[in-house]
Design an enzyme around this catalytic site. Structure first.
Site, PDB file in Angstrom:
ATOM      1  N   CYS A 189       0.823  -1.215   0.000  1.00  0.00           N
ATOM      2  CA  CYS A 189       0.000   0.000   0.000  1.00  0.00           C
ATOM      3  C   CYS A 189       0.859   1.269   0.000  1.00  0.00           C
ATOM      4  CB  CYS A 189      -0.964  -0.038   1.181  1.00  0.00           C
ATOM      5  SG  CYS A 189      -2.373   1.072   1.052  1.00  0.00           S
ATOM      6  N   ALA A 190       0.838   2.042   1.064  1.00  0.00           N
ATOM      7  CA  ALA A 190       1.643   3.268   1.123  1.00  0.00           C
ATOM      8  C   ALA A 190       3.118   2.978   1.369  1.00  0.00           C
ATOM      9  CB  ALA A 190       1.115   4.188   2.231  1.00  0.00           C
TER      10      ALA A 190
END
Lengths: 175, 175
Positions: A103-104
């Site tokens: 994800c991030a």
């Protein structure tokens, strides 16, 4: 015995952290430890308080075979702010030990800090994150395996990400 | 505002409990509350300690629109031992409110206590659980929707189960 650290910083994405933990703990000969960056009671990006097994101040990362970096914001930012984790991740990447990021985290923790220049990787497809990925080969896939770096794009891929981590470590979750 | 209670009994299966929580909290106009049966610090079947939002002694289930019963053992047995949850589940099933149950819970909590006689439902495919399902129509599917009862078969279907619960409640998780 495979020893795996899953990093829990405040703001971690629930499924991205706990799906790997669940699957790892279904395997034989695996010790999966949740390691808190901020408080031992880590609070997820959806307000779930999880008591970690230990904190970054009480582990020696050299003893682990893999480090997993969940996403979520500000979870990824909080990981990137922790010099103990960042030093360990750099050592792992350079020494051939597995680093998983989702994800991030591939963008905010790894690419943005010059740790994965030239590697093939994916991340959550937000423009700001994709921009950080310019230093590497951004593939936009759900899960990307590049040597000892495994990245994934978000919570919908958390299960697939966890299965790929298990495959790399040659461990088999039982359901 | 849709109000949803996710029951956390000691021994709950991590993904079966926290995937619905994650998806519900990605929706607008939803209040998702984790409700502990045993201790406010509920311990999952994989040793993850989660601090619940409240306990069964501090909620009025009449205020909720849906109750979700994660599986895991002894999580399902611990739910079935809680008269406050069992009474609420019976009321919900009879009054048309949504009950979601996954893995061991459709069998151990619902079928084994005469709450879903004649309903179509699925559960974790262990022989002992399938035996309990004789009172209903056991479909062996990943996720089964039968009126206001939604059941699923285990952690691999937790995401699909959570999406089906969202669909039924007409709420949309944002990723």
């Amino acid at each position: 015995m495979k020893k795996i650290a899953v990093i829990l910083a405040d703001g971690f994405e629930d499924l991205e952290a706990l799906t790997p933990v669940d699957l790892f703990r279904r395997c034989e000969n695996v010790l999966c430890t949740t390691v808190a960056v901020n408080n031992i009671n880590a609070v997820s990006s959806h307000g779930v308080t999880v008591m970690a097994d230990t904190t970054v101040y009480n582990v020696n990362f050299n003893n682990f075979d893999a480090i997993i970096l969940p996403g979520g914001m500000p979870g990824a930012t909080n990981i990137a702010s922790c010099s103990l984790v960042m030093k360990a991740v750099e050592n792992f990447l350079n020494s051939g030990k597995l680093v998983g990021a989702i994800c991030a985290s591939p963008a905010v923790v790894l690419a943005n800090n010059g740790l994965i220049d030239g590697k093939s990787a994916t991340c959550y497809p937000a423009p700001a994150f994709i921009d950080m990925m310019k230093v590497c080969v951004y593939t936009a896939s759900d899960v990307e395996v590049c040597d000892n770096l495994i990245t994934a794009n978000g919570p919908k891929s958390a299960f697939k990400f966890a299965l790929e981590l298990c495959k790399y470590l040659d461990i088999n979750p039982k359901f």
